[in-house]
Design a protein around this motif. Sequence first.
Motif, short mmCIF file in Angstrom:
data_model
loop_
_atom_site.label_atom_id
_atom_site.label_comp_id
_atom_site.label_asym_id
_atom_site.label_seq_id
_atom_site.Cartn_x
_atom_site.Cartn_y
_atom_site.Cartn_z
N THR A 198 0.85 -1.19 0.00
CA THR A 198 0.00 0.00 0.00
C THR A 198 0.88 1.24 0.00
OG1 THR A 198 -0.09 0.07 2.42
CG2 THR A 198 -1.81 -1.20 1.29
N ARG A 199 0.27 2.42 -0.06
CA ARG A 199 1.06 3.65 -0.22
C ARG A 199 1.99 3.95 0.97
NH1 ARG A 199 -4.40 5.28 -0.54
NH2 ARG A 199 -5.25 6.06 1.43
N ASP A 200 1.62 3.47 2.17
CA ASP A 200 2.51 3.70 3.31
C ASP A 200 2.83 2.42 4.07
OD1 ASP A 200 0.27 3.17 4.86
OD2 ASP A 200 -0.08 5.25 5.42
N GLY A 201 2.46 1.26 3.49
CA GLY A 201 2.78 -0.03 4.10
C GLY A 201 1.76 -0.56 5.08
N SER A 202 0.81 0.28 5.50
CA SER A 202 -0.22 -0.18 6.44
C SER A 202 -1.51 -0.47 5.68
CB SER A 202 -0.45 0.85 7.55
OG SER A 202 -0.92 2.09 7.04
N CYS A 203 -2.37 -1.30 6.29
CA CYS A 203 -3.62 -1.71 5.64
C CYS A 203 -4.51 -0.51 5.33
CB CYS A 203 -4.39 -2.66 6.55
SG CYS A 203 -3.70 -4.30 6.65
N ILE A 204 -5.24 -0.60 4.23
CA ILE A 204 -6.18 0.45 3.82
C ILE A 204 -7.60 -0.08 3.95
CG2 ILE A 204 -7.02 1.79 1.85
CD1 ILE A 204 -4.11 2.11 0.96
N ARG A 205 -8.47 0.72 4.58
CA ARG A 205 -9.86 0.34 4.78
C ARG A 205 -10.80 1.49 4.43
NH1 ARG A 205 -7.69 -3.76 4.69
NH2 ARG A 205 -7.66 -5.47 6.21
N ASP A 206 -12.05 1.12 4.17
CA ASP A 206 -13.12 2.06 3.82
C ASP A 206 -13.97 2.24 5.08
OD1 ASP A 206 -15.46 3.25 2.85
OD2 ASP A 206 -15.40 2.13 0.97
N TYR A 207 -14.01 3.45 5.63
CA TYR A 207 -14.73 3.72 6.88
C TYR A 207 -16.08 4.36 6.60
CZ TYR A 207 -10.38 2.53 9.12
OH TYR A 207 -9.27 1.83 9.51
N ILE A 208 -17.12 3.79 7.21
CA ILE A 208 -18.48 4.28 7.01
C ILE A 208 -19.11 4.59 8.36
CG2 ILE A 208 -19.23 1.87 6.81
CD1 ILE A 208 -21.62 2.87 5.17
N HIS A 209 -19.77 5.74 8.45
CA HIS A 209 -20.37 6.14 9.72
C HIS A 209 -21.52 5.21 10.08
CE1 HIS A 209 -22.39 8.56 12.80
NE2 HIS A 209 -21.21 9.13 12.96
N VAL A 210 -21.62 4.88 11.37
CA VAL A 210 -22.62 3.93 11.84
C VAL A 210 -24.05 4.41 11.57
CG1 VAL A 210 -22.64 4.86 14.20
CG2 VAL A 210 -23.22 2.45 13.81
N ASN A 211 -24.28 5.70 11.57
CA ASN A 211 -25.63 6.20 11.25
C ASN A 211 -25.98 5.99 9.78
OD1 ASN A 211 -26.05 7.08 13.89
ND2 ASN A 211 -26.97 9.02 13.21
N ASP A 212 -24.97 6.08 8.91
CA ASP A 212 -25.21 5.80 7.50
C ASP A 212 -25.51 4.31 7.30
OD1 ASP A 212 -24.92 8.43 6.61
OD2 ASP A 212 -22.74 8.23 6.48
N LEU A 213 -24.84 3.45 8.06
CA LEU A 213 -25.16 2.03 8.04
C LEU A 213 -26.60 1.79 8.49
CD1 LEU A 213 -22.15 0.08 9.61
CD2 LEU A 213 -22.91 0.03 7.25
N VAL B 109 -28.04 -8.10 -2.69
CA VAL B 109 -26.82 -7.96 -1.90
C VAL B 109 -26.25 -6.59 -2.20
CG1 VAL B 109 -24.47 -8.78 -1.55
CG2 VAL B 109 -26.31 -10.43 -1.92
N TYR B 110 -25.90 -5.85 -1.15
CA TYR B 110 -25.36 -4.50 -1.34
C TYR B 110 -24.10 -4.29 -0.51
CZ TYR B 110 -30.03 -3.32 -3.18
OH TYR B 110 -31.20 -3.27 -3.91
N ASN B 111 -23.12 -3.63 -1.11
CA ASN B 111 -21.97 -3.11 -0.36
C ASN B 111 -22.36 -1.82 0.35
OD1 ASN B 111 -20.22 -5.09 -1.27
ND2 ASN B 111 -19.44 -3.86 -2.96
N LEU B 112 -21.75 -1.60 1.50
CA LEU B 112 -21.92 -0.34 2.23
C LEU B 112 -20.56 0.20 2.60
CD1 LEU B 112 -24.91 -1.07 4.65
CD2 LEU B 112 -24.93 0.36 2.62
N GLY B 113 -20.17 1.27 1.94
CA GLY B 113 -18.91 1.92 2.24
C GLY B 113 -18.93 3.33 1.67
N ASN B 114 -17.84 4.03 1.84
CA ASN B 114 -17.75 5.40 1.34
C ASN B 114 -17.07 5.49 -0.01
OD1 ASN B 114 -19.08 7.17 3.07
ND2 ASN B 114 -17.41 7.11 4.58
N GLY B 115 -16.40 4.42 -0.41
CA GLY B 115 -15.67 4.46 -1.67
C GLY B 115 -14.32 5.13 -1.56
N GLU B 116 -13.94 5.49 -0.34
CA GLU B 116 -12.63 6.11 -0.08
C GLU B 116 -11.85 5.22 0.89
OE1 GLU B 116 -11.29 8.87 -1.29
OE2 GLU B 116 -13.01 9.49 -2.47
N GLY B 117 -10.58 5.03 0.63
CA GLY B 117 -9.76 4.21 1.50
C GLY B 117 -8.75 5.03 2.27
N TYR B 118 -8.60 4.68 3.55
CA TYR B 118 -7.61 5.34 4.41
C TYR B 118 -6.73 4.28 5.07
CZ TYR B 118 -10.72 9.35 3.88
OH TYR B 118 -11.49 10.36 3.36
N SER B 119 -5.44 4.54 5.10
CA SER B 119 -4.52 3.60 5.73
C SER B 119 -4.59 3.76 7.25
CB SER B 119 -3.09 3.84 5.25
OG SER B 119 -2.57 5.05 5.83
#
Length: 326
Positions: free
Chosen positions: A213-228, A247-257
């Motif tokens: 990854t860009r800085d070596g640490s895992c990248i995840r997509d964070y979604i606010h619990v209220n949006d869930l 079946v639906y994905n739920l995420g923001n479409g943005e990844g943060y390490s």
Amino acid sequence: MNILVTGGAGYIGSHVLKLLLKAGHKVVTLDNLQKGHRQAVTGGQFVVGDLADRKLLNKVMQENKIEGVIHLAADSLVGESMEKPAKYYFNNFINGINLLEAMVANGVKYIVFSSTAAVYGEPKEIPIKEENLTKPTNTYGESKLFFEKALKRYEQIHGLRSISLRYFNAAGADPEGEIGEAHNPETHLIPLILETALGEREKIYIFGDDYPTRDGSCIRDYIHVNDLAAAHLLAIESLAVKNKSAVYNLGNGEGYSVKEVIQAVKTVTGRDFPVEIAARRAGDPAVLIASSAKIKEELNWQPEYYQLEKIISTAWEWHKNGGFNK
């Protein structure tokens, strides 16, 4: 609508429950309180119980004329699932079958299932779409995928309609400050970092800094619990008007390490704290980022909290004010 919420005393479940009540639904919460909190149940009827208890499930459904189920009760620790696979197959799959059998016996025709991005395993393309290959790298993800497959069979055989919501990383807290994230032990990244910022932990660990990854640490997509929570409401109401299973994905479409999340917490809190690199955890994919285009198009779902620092800010308010101990 008369709705049964399993796991409604938990982190995500309590936010789902609160939104259902605001929308005017009649809700029964079933939770064994092994991980949930009684004070997180903000209304409706509450039943302490376990999905292993078929008699209790029948009683709850019959007495409350349950029409639909939102199923969140599960074990969800990736690391533990690789150490204790039987626990995950029993709790997440076999007990889930108990729930489905009770639904069939009592004429309950639709269910919203709390699934996970872990069903995809190590993705071949990013962002992940619902039709992508499902090949879990851990027992947790596999147990959820097994249940998704069971749902398809129960529709084929019993006409049970379902929507499976594949979450990415739930984060944040109720903006009104009433409920939030409190696990024991805590394993989720953002609350762990916030506890470190509060001085409740000596340091925060980064599990692996050698990922591709860009800085070596895992990248995840964070979604606010209220949006869930909002997605669960849309899903159950969609099934109630006889819309198709999905079946639906739920995420923001943005990844943060992990390193970027730590820096964002330092920015939001204005506090510094020690960070240490540790060994990788078994079963952790390098990158998980969702495409949520399908649920936006079909159910008109629109997340409100799409900025990482805004998500973290709601969690910070909850934690610094004492959480359930305030």
